[in-house]
Design a protein around this motif. Structure first.
Motif, PDB file in Angstrom:
ATOM      1  N   TRP A  48       0.857  -1.184   0.000  1.00  0.00           N
ATOM      2  CA  TRP A  48       0.000   0.000   0.000  1.00  0.00           C
ATOM      3  C   TRP A  48       0.894   1.235   0.000  1.00  0.00           C
ATOM      4  O   TRP A  48       1.860   1.314   0.754  1.00  0.00           O
ATOM      5  N   PHE A  49       0.529   2.180  -0.830  1.00  0.00           N
ATOM      6  CA  PHE A  49       1.206   3.464  -0.907  1.00  0.00           C
ATOM      7  C   PHE A  49       0.155   4.563  -0.795  1.00  0.00           C
ATOM      8  O   PHE A  49      -1.031   4.322  -0.962  1.00  0.00           O
ATOM      9  N   ARG A  50       0.605   5.782  -0.535  1.00  0.00           N
ATOM     10  CA  ARG A  50      -0.314   6.910  -0.532  1.00  0.00           C
ATOM     11  C   ARG A  50       0.400   8.153  -1.056  1.00  0.00           C
ATOM     12  O   ARG A  50       1.620   8.271  -0.980  1.00  0.00           O
ATOM     13  N   GLN A  51      -0.414   9.055  -1.583  1.00  0.00           N
ATOM     14  CA  GLN A  51       0.125  10.302  -2.094  1.00  0.00           C
ATOM     15  C   GLN A  51      -0.820  11.430  -1.734  1.00  0.00           C
ATOM     16  O   GLN A  51      -1.983  11.451  -2.164  1.00  0.00           O
ATOM     17  N   VAL A  76       3.340   2.847   2.563  1.00  0.00           N
ATOM     18  CA  VAL A  76       2.565   2.767   3.797  1.00  0.00           C
ATOM     19  C   VAL A  76       2.853   1.445   4.511  1.00  0.00           C
ATOM     20  O   VAL A  76       3.136   1.405   5.706  1.00  0.00           O
ATOM     21  N   GLY A  77       2.786   0.367   3.753  1.00  0.00           N
ATOM     22  CA  GLY A  77       3.032  -0.944   4.329  1.00  0.00           C
ATOM     23  C   GLY A  77       2.986  -1.999   3.245  1.00  0.00           C
ATOM     24  O   GLY A  77       2.518  -1.746   2.138  1.00  0.00           O
ATOM     25  N   GLY A  78       3.473  -3.191   3.584  1.00  0.00           N
ATOM     26  CA  GLY A  78       3.495  -4.260   2.608  1.00  0.00           C
ATOM     27  C   GLY A  78       3.325  -5.620   3.234  1.00  0.00           C
ATOM     28  O   GLY A  78       3.498  -5.794   4.446  1.00  0.00           O
ATOM     29  N   SER A  79       2.993  -6.566   2.385  1.00  0.00           N
ATOM     30  CA  SER A  79       2.779  -7.949   2.798  1.00  0.00           C
ATOM     31  C   SER A  79       3.598  -8.866   1.914  1.00  0.00           C
ATOM     32  O   SER A  79       3.699  -8.644   0.702  1.00  0.00           O
TER      33      SER A  79
END
Length: 123
Positions: free
Chosen positions: A36-39, A48-51
């Motif tokens: 997950w990313f955000r802008q 943001v985070g990863g799996s």
């Protein structure tokens, strides 16, 4: 080719919760690390985070650690549970996928991206 579709964004008050979903159209979902990313407006896109490929390992940016949780199911969907939301969490959130070796959380160089979903934290 992997297609990713995010959903679940919206407007939430500070301190509230929201869950984003990322549906992947791929046969071998278990071969892909997901992230997950955000802008936010005027800012660069940030991790943001990863799996890892089967969800056994997760990692998060310090700014969301302890508040956000990533999970994935056997139906080709990844989730981002967001709690204790803050105004600074306001951004377009993107999910991403990358075929990689097992049990690795990927922080960058993702191959496939979704179109994004807007999250706004405001009273």
């Amino acid at each position: 080719q992997v297609q990713l579709v995010e959903s679940g964004g919206g407007l939430v008050q500070p301190g509230g919760s929201l869950t984003l979903s990322c549906a992947a159209s791929v046969r071998t979902f278990g071969r892909y690390a997901m992230g997950w990313f955000r802008q936010a407006p005027g800012q660069e896109r940030e991790f943001v985070g990863g799996s890892s490929n089967r969800g056994g390992y997760t990692d998060y940016a310090d700014s969301v650690k302890g508040r956000f949780t990533i999970s994935r199911d056997n139906a080709n969907t990844m989730y981002l549970q967001m709690n204790k939301l803050k105004p600074e969490d306001t951004a377009v959130y993107y999910c991403a996928a990358k075929a990689t070796v097992p049990d690795v959380v990927v922080w960058n160089e993702y191959t496939y991206w979704g179109q994004g979903t807007q999250v706004t934290v405001s009273s």
